[in-house]
Design an enzyme around this catalytic site. Structure first.
Site, mmCIF file in Angstrom:
data_model
loop_
_atom_site.group_PDB
_atom_site.id
_atom_site.type_symbol
_atom_site.label_atom_id
_atom_site.label_comp_id
_atom_site.label_asym_id
_atom_site.label_seq_id
_atom_site.Cartn_x
_atom_site.Cartn_y
_atom_site.Cartn_z
ATOM 1 N N GLU A 6 -30.646 2.985 -2.782
ATOM 2 C CA GLU A 6 -29.878 3.604 -3.856
ATOM 3 C C GLU A 6 -30.672 3.468 -5.159
ATOM 4 O O GLU A 6 -31.112 2.384 -5.503
ATOM 5 C CB GLU A 6 -28.542 2.864 -3.983
ATOM 6 C CG GLU A 6 -27.691 3.331 -5.126
ATOM 7 C CD GLU A 6 -26.324 2.634 -5.136
ATOM 8 O OE1 GLU A 6 -25.735 2.464 -4.051
ATOM 9 O OE2 GLU A 6 -25.882 2.263 -6.212
ATOM 10 N N LYS B 80 0.845 -1.200 0.000
ATOM 11 C CA LYS B 80 0.000 0.000 0.000
ATOM 12 C C LYS B 80 0.881 1.252 0.000
ATOM 13 O O LYS B 80 0.680 2.174 -0.795
ATOM 14 C CB LYS B 80 -0.886 -0.030 1.249
ATOM 15 C CG LYS B 80 -1.718 1.219 1.468
ATOM 16 C CD LYS B 80 -2.403 1.145 2.841
ATOM 17 C CE LYS B 80 -3.193 2.388 3.155
ATOM 18 N NZ LYS B 80 -4.414 2.519 2.376
ATOM 19 N N SER C 132 -24.887 9.553 7.809
ATOM 20 C CA SER C 132 -23.596 10.202 8.034
ATOM 21 C C SER C 132 -23.531 11.533 7.297
ATOM 22 O O SER C 132 -24.116 11.699 6.225
ATOM 23 C CB SER C 132 -22.447 9.292 7.597
ATOM 24 O OG SER C 132 -22.587 8.923 6.257
ATOM 25 N N HIS D 261 -21.995 8.735 -4.710
ATOM 26 C CA HIS D 261 -20.676 8.175 -5.041
ATOM 27 C C HIS D 261 -19.942 9.055 -6.038
ATOM 28 O O HIS D 261 -18.813 8.773 -6.412
ATOM 29 C CB HIS D 261 -20.816 6.745 -5.566
ATOM 30 C CG HIS D 261 -21.314 5.812 -4.504
ATOM 31 N ND1 HIS D 261 -22.546 5.207 -4.564
ATOM 32 C CD2 HIS D 261 -20.769 5.443 -3.322
ATOM 33 C CE1 HIS D 261 -22.727 4.486 -3.463
ATOM 34 N NE2 HIS D 261 -21.670 4.611 -2.698
ATOM 35 N N CYS E 209 -27.254 7.370 -0.290
ATOM 36 C CA CYS E 209 -26.538 6.730 0.824
ATOM 37 C C CYS E 209 -26.032 7.830 1.749
ATOM 38 O O CYS E 209 -26.359 9.013 1.560
ATOM 39 C CB CYS E 209 -25.391 5.872 0.276
ATOM 40 S SG CYS E 209 -24.606 4.812 1.516
ATOM 41 N N GLU F 179 -23.453 10.905 12.623
ATOM 42 C CA GLU F 179 -22.516 9.797 12.872
ATOM 43 C C GLU F 179 -21.042 10.220 12.991
ATOM 44 O O GLU F 179 -20.157 9.448 12.615
ATOM 45 C CB GLU F 179 -22.660 8.706 11.788
ATOM 46 C CG GLU F 179 -24.085 8.187 11.655
ATOM 47 C CD GLU F 179 -24.261 7.145 10.536
ATOM 48 O OE1 GLU F 179 -23.281 6.488 10.158
ATOM 49 O OE2 GLU F 179 -25.401 7.005 10.051
HETATM 50 N N1 GLN Z 1 -26.132 5.185 8.029
HETATM 51 C C1 GLN Z 1 -24.979 4.883 7.229
HETATM 52 C C2 GLN Z 1 -24.409 6.180 6.662
HETATM 53 O O1 GLN Z 1 -25.164 7.072 6.433
HETATM 54 C C3 GLN Z 1 -25.318 3.951 6.087
HETATM 55 C C4 GLN Z 1 -24.111 3.572 5.276
HETATM 56 C C5 GLN Z 1 -24.325 2.509 4.218
HETATM 57 O O2 GLN Z 1 -25.416 2.220 3.819
HETATM 58 N N2 GLN Z 1 -23.295 1.923 3.705
HETATM 59 O O3 GLN Z 1 -23.212 6.280 6.435
HETATM 60 ZN ZN ZN Z 2 -25.944 3.094 1.792
#
Ligand code: GLN
Ligand code: ZN
Length: 771
Positions: free
Chosen positions: A680, A27, A448, A709, A741, A499
């Site tokens: 998603e 890495k 998050s 993303h 997400c 979070e």
């Molecule tokens: N609650 C998480 C976040 O918002 C969900 C993350 C995920 O679905 N991978 O980061």
């Molecule tokens: Zn997600």
């Protein structure tokens, strides 16, 4: 076993080894190269050192035939793409200009050119780069890497076997290149690809390979007769090559099933089969197919993707049966050891007695060698190792860690009612509407908010002892205040605390649950230079104290709007951990579910009107073969309901899923019985909303309208357009507005602009619907 079996010169071998090195030297070298601080020559030298070290470790453990070509600077499927010359058009110039930079451009993209898509390698947490093929793809053999690595191993005096992704799996793992019709089937390129494999194989033979291994893990999935015919044709043709080395076809992760007789009949010289976990059925299947008379069988009796010591006596019993079924039997881990960390002896923080339950790659190499030795010399030759293994297994079986009577009693007492909400959805939704008073098309986020450098520093400071708990708490609370104020200002309806206290959505909970262990050096490659350290779900699971309630309470104290309680669901807790192998997954999931149920109950008591339990991994641990799916989905959905059903009717349960083709799990999504699900959906243009509506899904849905993303900020118009597509499938009373997400990988400025678009879109449509 008697001394008679000593006549069979069984050897120990392996399909692959972790690439990163003891201190993740790979890495560091690769990332240094990307930054310009490491030269290509230095990177190549580090890589060669690591290969030498890996082969030395295998040989020292007693493995007599080492794999070559499994090493990679990024991904072995991308290496295969290079080896067969399937470079996408958009990367051609970069690869021609500089093969190494071109290689990384395919893996990571550049300012102007998109990378190859990345997806999960079967049901593991490793990601490979998806080959892009089309009717115009022209393959050319580029054996350089494979031949070079074989020569290195041979020069070091190792007996070595090159390992390549096989042609059928390569094509089945590919997708149509951009601009090619979506229904294009890469497998139609087989006839064009086989001559290129013939060249690669010939080059390896010329470099000294006695055997060449072609990995065909795609054949452990349900395959159509046409696909099985393609496999038969491929190995008939490769088997018919003149002057070829011996050919071995390897499979792992599940049973070969219908592909087993196909490969057993093919004119090749050996097969590698997995005999662990869901693949254990290979044993009966092999007997039913008449075995492999006169051929070599590499018996994968050691679980290559989990971290527990092997039951050596059980493996010897399997091997004894196999000796009667094949011309020659060698022993190996079930799959490449890429999926486990390097060396359990590096775990100095674990109690020594617990560390003895663990086998990482190095330990698995030793176990493999012991089993091979027992087959060669009789079990007497490894008597003391067998005794130690028995003792370690007994210590694990009898440990209070694996047997907590209170946890056992609680799971045993679970009834069907515990996994069912007290009221049907029709009643719940009325109660929730009355309690929450939300507008039509309510807006929310997935949990998050951006994980800034300051947050990561605060955590590092806490771990290193530079700040104490109180100071850490202060920093996190400041972040929560900011996130709440931001959401109020943005006009969101259901808020989250963001979070900021979570390093990772599984690790955060694993660290607080009894029964989980953490490793210090247990790194496993997720993709490229990204490594994860999955927690070890080692024992009976319980929750000694609330895990999220204080954060929730603090966040809710700052606002009148509802704040969501936020948890990771039981299936995801299992999927992203190393799980115990001494009881059914269903049982483990139930224990985790009950621990989470306590948290859900406490959140409700603390005033949470909305609680979200994320299950992003529900789809990815779906068994590879359809036959195994109903049982999996039954325990997985039951675990979710067990975690979430202890609440009142007016408490709204949300769930969230991503990264998925949801098609295969529509019924399971319904069986979760969550009041609201966010999914998603942006890239597929809300396709999932239509699919859910098609199955008559009766509850509320938030199909994502912002692809998080990508750094792109969606406009209000785009979000409106996606929501209109959503409204075509889901009535306004049941549609939510949210991103795809969580936002932890995004920056604050994009977050601000994108959420403005989302809220703006919801408002515009509300007005239209009211008008
Ligand atoms: N609650 C998480 C976040 O918002 C969900 C993350 C995920 O679905 N991978 O980061
Ligand atoms: Zn997600």
């Amino acid at each position: 076993m008697t001394a008679k079996s000593a006549a069979v010169a069984t050897r120990a071998t392996a399909h692959g080894y972790p690439r990163q090195g003891r201190n993740r030297e790979l890495k560091k070298a690769i990332e240094g190269y990307w930054k310009g601080t490491v030269t290509s020559a230095a990177l190549r030298a580090t890589a060669a050192d690591l290969r030498r070290e890996n082969w030395a470790q295998l040989a020292e453990a007693g493995v007599q035939e080492v794999p070559t070509g499994d090493f990679s600077l990024y991904d072995h499927v991308l290496d295969t793409t290079v080896a067969v010359g399937a470079i996408p058009e958009r990367h051609r110039a970069a690869v021609d200009a500089d093969p190494l930079d071109g290689y990384f451009a395919m893996a990571r993209g550049t300012q102007d050119v998109a990378p190859l898509e990345m997806t999960k390698w079967f049901d593991t947490n490793y990601h490979y780069l998806v080959p892009e093929l089309g009717p115009d793809t022209a393959f050319t053999a580029d054996p350089g890497k494979q031949v070079g690595e074989l020569r290195e191993a041979l020069a070091l005096g190792h007996a070595a076997r090159p390992v390549l992704v096989g042609p059928v799996s390569y094509l089945l793992l590919a997708k149509p290149a951009p601009g090619v019709a979506a229904d294009f089937q890469p497998l139609t390129l087989l006839d064009r690809l086989l001559p290129v494999y013939a060249e690669l194989i010939a080059a390896l033979r010329a470099a000294g390979a006695e055997w060449v291994q072609l990995d065909e893990p795609a054949l452990v999935q349900d395959r159509t007769p046409a696909e099985l015919n393609a496999a038969a044709r491929a190995y008939r043709e490769l088997g018919a090559l003149t002057g070829r080395p011996k050919l071995l076809v390897a499979s792992y992760f599940d049973r070969l099933g219908e592909a087993l007789p196909v490969l057993a009949k093919a004119p090749i010289d050996g097969l590698a089969l997995d005999f662990t976990g869901p693949a254990a059925g290979n044993l009966d299947d092999l007997a039913a197919a008449g075995g492999l008379p006169g051929k070599r069988l590499i018996a994968g009796v050691i679980d290559g993707r989990n971290i527990w010591i092997n039951n050596l006596e059980a493996s010897l019993a399997t091997l004894a049966t196999l000796l009667g079924l094949a011309g020659h039997v060698d022993v190996a881990p079930s799959c490449s050891l890429l999926h486990v960390p390097l060396d359990a002896t590096a775990e100095r923080d674990l109690a020594p007695q617990i560390a003895r339950w663990l086998a990482f790659a190095r330990q698995k190499a030793t176990e493999t060698a012991l089993l091979a030795r027992a087959l060669r010399e009789g079990t007497g030759a490894i008597a003391s190792d067998l005794a130690a293994n028995r003792a370690d297994l007994a210590s694990r079986a009898n440990s209070p860690i694996t047997h907590d009577p209170a946890v056992r009693a609680r799971t045993a007492a679970v009834t069907g009612d515990d996994a069912r909400r007290s009221q049907p959805y029709a009643v719940r939704t009325e109660a929730q509407r009355a309690r929450l008073g939300l507008p039509l098309l309510p807006t929310t986020t997935i949990g998050s908010f951006p994980q800034t450098t300051e947050l990561r520093l605060a955590r590092a400071d806490l771990t290193a002892g530079r700040i104490d708990r109180t100071a850490y708490r202060g920093r996190i609370e400041a972040e929560v205040r900011e996130v709440i104020a931001f959401q109020e200002k943005a006009g969101l309806d259901v808020l989250v605390h963001g979070e900021p206290e979570r390093n990772d959505m599984v690790q955060y909970f694993a660290e607080q649950l009894t029964g989980y262990l953490a490793t210090r050096h247990g790194w496993v490659q997720s993709y490229g230079t990204r490594y994860v350290r999955p927690p070890v779900l080692a024992g009976d699971i319980s929750r000694p104290h609330p895990m999220t309630v204080d954060w929730f309470r603090y966040a809710q104290s700052l606002t009148d709007r509802p704040v969501k309680g936020m948890l990771t669901g039981p299936v995801t807790m299992l999927a992203w951990s190393f799980v115990r192998d001494d009881q059914p997954l269903a049982e483990t999931a139930r224990q985790v579910a009950l621990a989470l149920r306590d948290e859900v109950t406490d959140l409700e008591a603390a005033g949470a009107a909305v609680i979200q339990v994320d299950e992003p991994a529900l789809r990815e641990t779906l068994p590879l073969r359809a036959a195994g799916r109903p049982a999996y989905l039954a325990w997985a959905t039951e675990a979710f309901r067990l975690a979430t059903s202890g609440v009142r009717a007016d408490t709204q349960i949300h769930t969230h899923m991503c990264y998925a083709e949801f098609g295969a799990i529509m019924t399971a999504i319904d069986e979760l019985d969550a009041d609201v699900i966010s999914l998603e959906a942006t890239r597929s243009h809300m396709q999932v909303a239509g699919e859910l509506a098609g199955t008559g899904y009766p509850r509320e849905v938030g199909p994502g309208v912002w692809d998080i993303h990508s750094p792109r900020v969606p406009s209000t118009d785009e979000a409106v357009e996606l929501l209109r597509a959503g409204l075509a499938a889901i009535p306004a009373e049941r549609l939510w507005v949210n991103p795809d997400c969580g936002l932890k990988t995004r920056g604050w400025s994009e977050t601000r602009a994108s959420l403005d678009s989302l809220v703006g879109a919801a408002r515009r449509l509300r007005e239209e619907l009211a008008g």
